[in-house]
Design a protein around this motif. Structure first.
Motif, mmCIF file in Angstrom:
data_model
loop_
_atom_site.group_PDB
_atom_site.id
_atom_site.type_symbol
_atom_site.label_atom_id
_atom_site.label_comp_id
_atom_site.label_asym_id
_atom_site.label_seq_id
_atom_site.Cartn_x
_atom_site.Cartn_y
_atom_site.Cartn_z
ATOM 1 N N ALA A 155 0.873 -1.180 -0.025
ATOM 2 C CA ALA A 155 -0.061 -0.021 0.089
ATOM 3 C C ALA A 155 0.815 1.101 -0.010
ATOM 4 O O ALA A 155 0.453 2.048 -0.753
ATOM 5 C CB ALA A 155 -0.816 -0.059 1.049
ATOM 6 N N TYR A 156 1.988 1.102 0.764
ATOM 7 C CA TYR A 156 2.686 2.467 0.779
ATOM 8 C C TYR A 156 3.459 2.593 -0.668
ATOM 9 O O TYR A 156 3.344 3.647 -0.998
ATOM 10 C CB TYR A 156 4.006 2.143 1.447
ATOM 11 C CG TYR A 156 3.612 1.680 3.066
ATOM 12 C CD1 TYR A 156 2.526 1.948 3.635
ATOM 13 C CD2 TYR A 156 4.561 0.959 3.729
ATOM 14 C CE1 TYR A 156 2.264 1.639 4.977
ATOM 15 C CE2 TYR A 156 4.482 0.484 5.154
ATOM 16 C CZ TYR A 156 3.112 0.831 5.489
ATOM 17 O OH TYR A 156 2.958 0.317 6.875
ATOM 18 N N THR A 159 0.722 4.236 -2.728
ATOM 19 C CA THR A 159 0.300 5.488 -2.745
ATOM 20 C C THR A 159 1.294 6.390 -3.414
ATOM 21 O O THR A 159 1.056 7.345 -3.756
ATOM 22 C CB THR A 159 0.380 5.731 -1.061
ATOM 23 O OG1 THR A 159 -0.704 4.775 -0.594
ATOM 24 C CG2 THR A 159 0.018 7.208 -0.645
ATOM 25 N N PRO A 168 2.423 13.036 -3.389
ATOM 26 C CA PRO A 168 2.136 11.703 -3.221
ATOM 27 C C PRO A 168 3.191 11.215 -2.223
ATOM 28 O O PRO A 168 2.923 10.376 -1.155
ATOM 29 C CB PRO A 168 2.065 10.972 -4.377
ATOM 30 C CG PRO A 168 1.760 12.053 -5.368
ATOM 31 C CD PRO A 168 2.267 13.253 -4.774
ATOM 32 N N ALA A 172 2.660 9.098 1.222
ATOM 33 C CA ALA A 172 3.133 7.774 1.682
ATOM 34 C C ALA A 172 4.097 7.724 2.680
ATOM 35 O O ALA A 172 3.944 6.944 3.388
ATOM 36 C CB ALA A 172 3.671 7.410 0.237
ATOM 37 N N PHE A 175 2.062 7.634 5.719
ATOM 38 C CA PHE A 175 1.392 6.466 6.046
ATOM 39 C C PHE A 175 2.494 5.392 6.075
ATOM 40 O O PHE A 175 2.185 4.598 7.243
ATOM 41 C CB PHE A 175 0.739 6.105 4.256
ATOM 42 C CG PHE A 175 0.031 4.869 4.387
ATOM 43 C CD1 PHE A 175 -0.492 4.285 5.442
ATOM 44 C CD2 PHE A 175 -0.191 4.416 3.059
ATOM 45 C CE1 PHE A 175 -0.954 3.187 5.134
ATOM 46 C CE2 PHE A 175 -1.096 3.393 2.856
ATOM 47 C CZ PHE A 175 -1.597 2.621 3.820
ATOM 48 N N ALA A 245 -2.742 9.875 2.951
ATOM 49 C CA ALA A 245 -2.690 8.918 1.991
ATOM 50 C C ALA A 245 -3.696 8.903 0.916
ATOM 51 O O ALA A 245 -3.557 8.744 -0.262
ATOM 52 C CB ALA A 245 -2.458 7.564 2.564
ATOM 53 N N HIS A 246 -4.935 9.012 1.460
ATOM 54 C CA HIS A 246 -6.093 8.832 0.293
ATOM 55 C C HIS A 246 -5.968 10.172 -0.698
ATOM 56 O O HIS A 246 -6.515 9.870 -1.597
ATOM 57 C CB HIS A 246 -7.044 8.671 1.250
ATOM 58 C CG HIS A 246 -7.496 7.475 1.667
ATOM 59 N ND1 HIS A 246 -6.768 6.797 2.400
ATOM 60 C CD2 HIS A 246 -8.698 6.605 1.539
ATOM 61 C CE1 HIS A 246 -7.351 5.579 2.855
ATOM 62 N NE2 HIS A 246 -8.490 5.379 2.267
ATOM 63 N N GLU A 248 -3.518 11.555 -1.692
ATOM 64 C CA GLU A 248 -2.441 11.538 -2.796
ATOM 65 C C GLU A 248 -2.265 10.416 -3.502
ATOM 66 O O GLU A 248 -1.673 10.142 -4.471
ATOM 67 C CB GLU A 248 -1.292 11.984 -2.228
ATOM 68 C CG GLU A 248 -1.442 13.413 -1.241
ATOM 69 C CD GLU A 248 -1.859 14.431 -2.590
ATOM 70 O OE1 GLU A 248 -1.287 14.304 -3.595
ATOM 71 O OE2 GLU A 248 -2.340 15.271 -1.990
ATOM 72 N N ALA A 249 -2.797 9.319 -3.276
ATOM 73 C CA ALA A 249 -2.688 8.143 -3.850
ATOM 74 C C ALA A 249 -3.674 8.043 -5.027
ATOM 75 O O ALA A 249 -4.773 8.607 -5.330
ATOM 76 C CB ALA A 249 -3.281 6.710 -2.923
ATOM 77 N N CYS A 254 -6.968 4.407 -4.093
ATOM 78 C CA CYS A 254 -8.006 4.688 -2.944
ATOM 79 C C CYS A 254 -9.174 3.662 -2.902
ATOM 80 O O CYS A 254 -9.902 3.663 -2.025
ATOM 81 C CB CYS A 254 -8.447 6.070 -3.601
ATOM 82 S SG CYS A 254 -7.193 7.457 -3.121
ATOM 83 N N LEU A 257 -7.811 1.136 -0.736
ATOM 84 C CA LEU A 257 -7.396 1.492 0.534
ATOM 85 C C LEU A 257 -8.740 1.883 1.234
ATOM 86 O O LEU A 257 -9.066 1.355 2.626
ATOM 87 C CB LEU A 257 -6.681 2.744 0.520
ATOM 88 C CG LEU A 257 -5.377 2.687 -0.086
ATOM 89 C CD1 LEU A 257 -4.707 4.072 0.063
ATOM 90 C CD2 LEU A 257 -4.400 1.771 0.717
#
Lengths: 621, 130
Positions: A155-156, A159, A168, A172, A175, A245-246, A248-249, A254, A257
């Protein structure tokens, strides 16, 4: 060993193998080939999990990896245990991964040399899927930590996928640092439990723990593990990473996530509590219930308030996820089968609606290179289909019957009435506020409704203008697949509310989820007691429909007040506006200031939350 | 290998009840958290994260330690010899691998951040607010 048990480890191995293929030989595939391979791979995974879900029936599928079964009740092997709640979450993850893959088919249409090769993004998605499926299906505490980290690392990286842009990376980094600290907290807790019991399978730890009365070691272990799960589940005060995180991912990330990863954090908390700590050697149910009802209510209210204040559309949706996670936590923390069924249904309906909304914001980002509600005022007028879908998504978020969110909300409310009636206003208000915020933004952007919003704003905020578009060619038409996927997701959310029998199946699964004795018997190979806990009623009720309609009306009213309120004349309107402004300055701005974007602050909040949980549970045992 | 491990189970020695290693693990955790909160450079913050992780190593090794026992390696010792807990060692090893992956990814993110922002000071990286 049955076929289903033999195939259970494949649910983790298959996406891992796919990730290796795409990351290695995939670099020589053309973009289309990599996408097709990944989609076929994810479809096969979805089919496998769907078959396992039906094969689990009204029991559990247990698989000791490489047949290292327990000897005289003592085991060093690793166990996978799929019931219909864990298996259902794995299925949800697989479905959303397929949706994200389909959505991003035309999404990153950039020259391949610029960003590595075409197989990298789908490879990361499959790696993420392996982590999520493993986490949902494992019956072993240490493996849960490994999958927790696997899903975290994937996930990192996802992101920060647009690695050439500054923001981003920042999201990240926040996160990844908070997520890693959370992982190490979990590991410390696991070490403490192992030192106490010498076991690692959930069921066995629970059995050994119950031989002695609870003490400070089990309280500390539970606080450490609960902190880790709550960081993933974005509960207050562990939620700070989520909006960063949300926001910029990439939009397809998203969807995953918000749709399933944060829900897995909640699942982990409940799974560990029920199987390990629910006995006499663990944490008293009353302490768990009171603590997490309070945490859940705080989370829901914080998410709701901050969601309403956002103009950055992705942050708005992220805070709405925080608000909804608070509600799921409240329902699940009732520790009744009915509450668990409500949380599961609500999370399922929410996953479809929220993933669809993130996909639709991705359309705006694709088209205009901005996700600023104020800056986009009236600019989406020609995107009729996207606008209609966004409004539908907002209504689904409000819990309008017959969407799955409405059904889940009504079952959760019904369960709450008996245990904690003071929570009902939260259940009514928070979905309405977050849906009202989405509705307000949709009407502004797609219809140019209401008065022109302020462009400049005082106080701490992220505007969302000047975002880099995730694709390089904003003049192209919106690819059809970017509208088909959200439409399908909304349809799925609707189906959760309409499919006959689904609610009852989930209620059965919830009853089994809340039955630690049956779980332990199944894992250790004893006969499972025939009479499990009573299956709660789950379905539409007249009160539930009325409350859903009331919530939707409230959302519409709030959106209307935000859009046309500033234009109203007359002393009453002026007085209302002044009061609202004063309230904002007094209560909301300080809350927003806490979300400082500084990683150190987030870790400080995490440590404070951990200390608070430790004190509470040490005093209660 | 199954037989080796199961044979080892009854032969494991007395687990340590000394609280010192547990307190040390807690202290290392707190030191790492303090560093993370007050860090002025992202690479330093990742170093502090590694310190937090070292706390988990100390704890796991303390859990696996047996007084008067030897390494759980049965090629040249009789199977009845008291040995340290091999499971705790396996956990520590996995922990090291996980930590290496996380640190590598984080350092890559920081390098890239320094390139794009021209700074790696968390106090300057607060573009995402509210």
């Amino acid at each position: 060993m049955t076929h289903a048990a033999a195939l259970l480890p494949l649910t983790v191995a298959w996406p891992l193998l796919g990730a290796v293929l795409l990351a290695g030989p995939g670099r020589w595939l053309p973009r289309l080939g990599a996408d097709a391979l990944a989609s076929a791979w994810a479809t096969a995974q979805l089919a496998l999990l769907a078959w396992l879900w039906s094969a689990a029936g009204d029991g559990r599928i247990i698989s000791w990896v490489a047949a290292w079964t327990p000897v005289d009740g003592h085991s060093v092997g690793i166990v996978l245990a799929a019931d219909r709640i864990g298996g259902g979450l794995a299925l949800l993850a697989a479905a959303l991964v397929l949706a994200a893959l389909g959505y991003s088919w035309h999404y990153f249409d950039e020259p391949e040399s610029e960003r590595g090769h075409g197989g990298a993004f789908p490879a990361l998605l499959l790696l993420f899927e392996a982590g999520m499926c493993g986490f949902a299906l494992t019956g072993d505490l240490f493996d849960a930590f490994v999958f927790f980290e696997l899903m975290g690392v994937a996930a990192y990286a996802l992101t920060a996928y647009r690695v050439e842009e500054p923001r981003p990376l920042q999201g990240a980094l926040a996160f990844a640092l908070t997520g890693s600290v959370a992982g190490y907290c979990a590991l410390l807790g696991i070490g403490l439990l192992y030192s106490r019991t010498g076991e690692l399978a959930f069921a066995r730890i629970g059995e050994v723990l119950d031989r002695e009365p609870a003490g400070p070691v089990s309280a500390a272990a539970f606080a450490l593990i609960a902190t880790a799960m709550l960081v993933k589940a974005a509960a207050v005060p562990f939620h700070f990473w989520l909006p960063d995180a949300h926001a910029e991912a990439p939009s397809p990330v998203c969807m995953l996530l918000s749709g399933v990863m944060v829900e897995l954090g909640l699942y982990g908390l409940l799974r560990v509590y029920w199987t390990v700590f629910s006995g006499p050697g663990g944490i008293p149910a009353e302490a768990f219930r009171t603590t997490f009802l309070v945490v859940g209510a705080l989370t829901a209210l914080t998410g709701g308030v901050l969601c309403w204040q956002q103009r950055h559309l992705k942050r708005l949706l992220a805070h709405s996820t925080v608000g909804h996670m608070g509600l799921f936590l409240c329902a699940a923390a009732l520790l009744t089968p009915a509450g668990t069924a409500g949380a599961a249904l609500y999370a399922l309906g929410h996953a479809g609606a929220k993933a669809a909304l993130f996909a639709l914001v991705g359309v705006l980002l694709d088209r205009f290179g901005s996700v600023d509600e104020h800056g986009l005022y009236g600019r989406g007028r020609d995107l009729v289909a996207a606008g209609a879908l966004t409004v539908t998504g907002a209504l689904a978020l409000a819990g309008l019957p017959p969407f799955g969110t409405g059904l889940g909300k009504s079952v959760a409310e019904h369960a709450t009435v008996h245990e904690a009636p003071w929570l009902l206003p939260v259940f009514l208000l928070v979905p309405a506020v977050t849906a009202g915020a989405v509705l307000r933004a949709a009407l502004r952007v797609f219809a140019g409704a209401g008065t022109t919003p302020r462009q400049r704003h005082a106080g701490p905020e992220t505007t969302g203008s000047g975002e880099e578009p995730e694709v390089r060619d904003p003049s192209r038409r919106v690819p059809r697949v970017m509208l088909v996927v959200p439409a399908l997701l909304l349809g799925a959310s609707l189906a959760v509310g309409l499919l006959p029998g689904l609610a009852h199946r989930i209620a059965e699964a919830a009853a089994r989820f809340c039955d630690p004795a049956g779980y332990a018997a199944a894992v250790t190979g004893r006969t499972v007691p025939a009479a499990g806990p009573r299956v709660p009623e789950a379905g539409w009720t007249a009160t539930g429909v009325l409350l859903g309609l009331a919530g939707t009306l409230l959302a519409v009213a709030m959106a209307a007040a935000a859009l046309w309120g500033p234009a109203l004349k007359g002393p009453a309107a002026v007085a209302a506006r002044t009061a609202a402004d004063r309230l904002t300055v007094l209560a909301v701005v300080p809350l927003r200031r806490l979300h400082s974007g500084h990683v150190g602050d987030y870790v400080a909040w995490l440590a404070a939350g951990l200390a608070a949980l430790m004190v509470v549970f040490a005093l209660c045992t | 290998m199954t037989t080796t491990l199961l044979a080892a189970a009854p032969a494991t020695g007395q687990a340590t009840t000394d609280p010192l290693p547990y307190l040390a693990a807690g202290w290392i955790l707190l030191a790492g958290l303090h560093g993370l909160v007050t860090s002025r450079h992202a690479v330093h913050a990742i170093g502090c994260l590694t310190v937090v992780q070292s706390g988990t190593y100390v704890l796991l090794l303390a859990v696996g330690y047996r007084r008067g026992a030897t390494a759980p390696y049965f090629t040249d010792i009789p199977p009845t010899t008291p040995v340290a807990d091999p499971v705790a060692h396996a956990l520590t090893l996995t922990d090291v691998v996980v930590g290496a992956a996380v640190s590598a990814l984080l350092l890559a993110l920081v390098l890239q951040t320094a390139k794009r922002h021209g700074t790696a000071d968390p106090d300057a990286l607060t573009g995402l607010k509210g």
